[in-house]
Design an enzyme around this catalytic site. Structure first.
Site, PDB file in Angstrom:
ATOM      1  CG  HIS A  73      -5.690  -2.054  -0.004  1.00 16.97           C
ATOM      2  ND1 HIS A  73      -4.756  -1.969  -0.999  1.00 16.97           N
ATOM      3  CD2 HIS A  73      -5.204  -1.315   1.044  1.00 16.97           C
ATOM      4  CE1 HIS A  73      -3.753  -1.202  -0.593  1.00 16.97           C
ATOM      5  NE2 HIS A  73      -3.996  -0.810   0.647  1.00 16.97           N
TER       6      HIS A  73
ATOM      7  CB  SER B  11      -0.957  -0.049   1.198  1.00 13.83           C
ATOM      8  OG  SER B  11      -1.946   0.945   1.103  1.00 13.83           O
TER       9      SER B  11
ATOM     10  CD  GLU C  75      -5.060  -3.711  -4.301  1.00  9.76           C
ATOM     11  OE1 GLU C  75      -5.380  -3.099  -3.264  1.00  9.76           O
ATOM     12  OE2 GLU C  75      -4.061  -4.437  -4.390  1.00  9.76           O
TER      13      GLU C  75
END
Length: 540
Positions: free
Chosen positions: A462, A227, A353
């Protein structure tokens, strides 16, 4: 629940070690712990505390260590920005609420400005001269939350030993939000942009200076993140126009690439807000006034600003931007100009995501509202025909939205799956492909897609790959071999091919009896290319 489990495991194993271990740093004795398999040295300061007059300044290296350093528990984590999680409707799968709620709970470790510390976890018995490769972890959290107390790095080291590719795991803290990523004209003129990235750089300098003491090889450092941490890896590759300064030789990026970031001056409204909230707006020297303000006042101000779970989602005022010093230009332009470190790299993403980041915009329910949201949040200067084209490429048909491959299921609102597909591609898939398209063939590159650990309603959203790479799974094995040999292959797993932009392929981590497969990297190709064009024209 996944994040809570990882956090709990990290704290549990860090406190379960039984025997003491020591190393010498300059004139200091550093005391760590060992369980006979791995040895941990936690919370070692790598820079002077950025407090008082050192607040909002470049990190200052520690000249010389003296005395005794207790490295048996995690050091302070940097001051975290408060996350207000979106309200999850009661008809959502219960796993969604649990997953999101866990993100807002930091580990039970003190928060402080005095937080620039590093963890070093090594195979038990490692000693100077062993020249072990180093995996340097940079945590994620939107540049707003996170710390080196979250991920259980000893599992990675343990697994690397088991497969005969022992590595050293290091993880550094870096300043967050208003303490680490304040932007604006004054910050730019003072050369103080992207201080959190500068902290990471200073930690990597510390590794160069001291890792041999722990049995590491300073010439075999791989930087690795997820990330915001993955974006940080990309930014470190672009820093100083691609000059690694000998600090690292490889990069591994999970759910983050080269984002379309504009100039730091775009953040002036946020700087003005922080100055106003802390009573510094009328000061002759606003930055000095901010140095003298109570830390609690700065935190209270930044807690009022948008986070990655706010309505504006992935467009927050705390993302790194071009500052003319660390990042000399829009990062994507730097890539186009070849101003990037010429090192082997891996960049990958999760299949879904964008679902996590679309929970804050469930009130968007029509085509016109979706158009207005995308334009206002990401492309305010885009002509209407571009927004129209984008919505054609990301239609409201839920069967084409994210979580992908779920048909009409999980269409919680008429626009949820559409926005999830768009946001996941814009920030993660398109930036991943952009980097690969620009650099693969010029330097060794590989890519992956993670489709495992799906959350009902969110899919492989995510962070869902973290359970694999930090849990001793096949991604751990690939990573350890890459850190050691600059090639993830060599085990019994399916061969992971290098990336060829003329015939792009990636390795997919999937569910089922055949957990790995190689697939063409061509899904939503036209849409992703259009997003890259929009991002280059209008960096956020």
């Amino acid at each position: 629940m996944l994040l809570k489990a990882l956090i709990f495991l990290g704290v549990l194993v860090a406190t379960a070690a039984s025997k003491s271990a020591t190393v010498k740093l300059d004139d200091a004795t550093v005391i760590g712990t060992s369980d006979g398999v791995v040895t941990q040295f936690l919370g070692i300061p790598f820079a002077e505390p950025p407090v008082g007059n050192l607040r909002l300044r470049l990190p200052q290296p520690i000249a010389r260590y003296r005395g005794t350093i207790n490295a048996t528990t995690f050091g302070n984590q940097c001051i975290q920005q408060a996350l207000i999680t979106p309200t999850i409707p009661s008809d959502f799968p219960p796993q969604v609420s649990s997953f999101v709620a866990a993100m807002a709970v930091p580990p039970d470790v003190p928060q402080s400005e005095d937080c620039l510390n590093i963890n070093v976890i090594v195979p038990a018995g490692a000693k100077p001269g062993d020249k072990l490769p180093v995996a340097a972890w940079i945590f994620g959290g939107g540049f707003q939350i996170g710390s080196n107390a979250v991920r259980p790095g000893q599992v990675v080291v343990n697994r690397s030993i088991e497969i005969g590719q022992p590595v050293i795991f290091v993880s550094m803290n870096y300043r967050l939000s208003a303490f680490g990523f304040l932007g604006g004209r004054e910050i730019s003129e003072a050369g103080l942009g992207n201080l959190g990235l500068q902290d990471q750089r200073e930690a990597l300098r510390w590794v160069q200076k001291h890792i041999t003491t722990f049995g590491g090889d300073p010439e075999k450092v791989m930087i690795w993140g997820e990330s915001a941490g993955a974006q940080s890896v990309a930014f470190q590759m672009l820093a100083k126009d691609g000059d690694t300064e000998g600090l690292f030789r490889a990069g591994w990026m999970e759910s983050g690439g080269v984002s379309p970031a504009g100039n730091v001056s775009k953040l002036q409204p946020n700087f003005d807000f922080i100055a106003s909230e802390t009573g510094c707006a009328s000061a002759r020297d606003i930055i000095q006034c901010l140095r003298e303000a109570p830390a609690e006042a700065i935190k209270a101000a930044m807690d009022k600003t948008a986070t990655f779970l706010s309505f504006t989602s992935l467009n927050t005022p705390w993302m790194p931007h071009a500052d003319g010093l660390f990042l000399t230009d829009n990062p994507q332009k730097l890539v186009q100009e070849g101003k990037i470190a010429d090192i082997p790299f891996v960049v990958g993403a999760c299949e879904d995501e964008g679902t996590l980041f679309s929970l804050s915009s469930l009130n968007i329910t029509s085509n016109s509202e979706a158009a207005a949201y995308i334009k206002n949040t990401y492309f305010p200067n885009a002509p209407e025909e571009d927004i129209t084209r984008l919505l054609e490429l990301y239609p409201s048909n839920p069967a084409l939205g994210s979580p992908f491959g779920t048909g009409n299921a999980f269409a919680f609102t008429p626009e949820f799956k559409r926005l999830a597909a768009f946001q996941g591609d814009f920030i993660f898939q398109a930036t991943r492909r952009f980097l690969l398209d620009q650099r693969a063939g010029k330097q060794v590159a590989r890519s992956f897609l993670s489709e495992r650990n799906k959350i009902p309603g969110l899919g492989a959203t995510h962070t869902t790959e973290l359970a694999n790479v930090f849990g001793g799974g096949d991604m751990t094995d690939f990573l350890a071999r890459f850190a050691s040999n600059l090639d993830p292959n060599g085990g019994s797993e399916l061969h992971w091919p290098t990336y060829d932009p003329t015939s792009p392929q990636l390795i997919a981590f999937v569910e089922g009896n055949d957990p790995l497969t190689v697939i063409p990297d061509t899904f939503r190709k036209e849409a992703n290319e259009f997003l890259v064009q929009l991002g280059l024209a209008q960096p956020i």
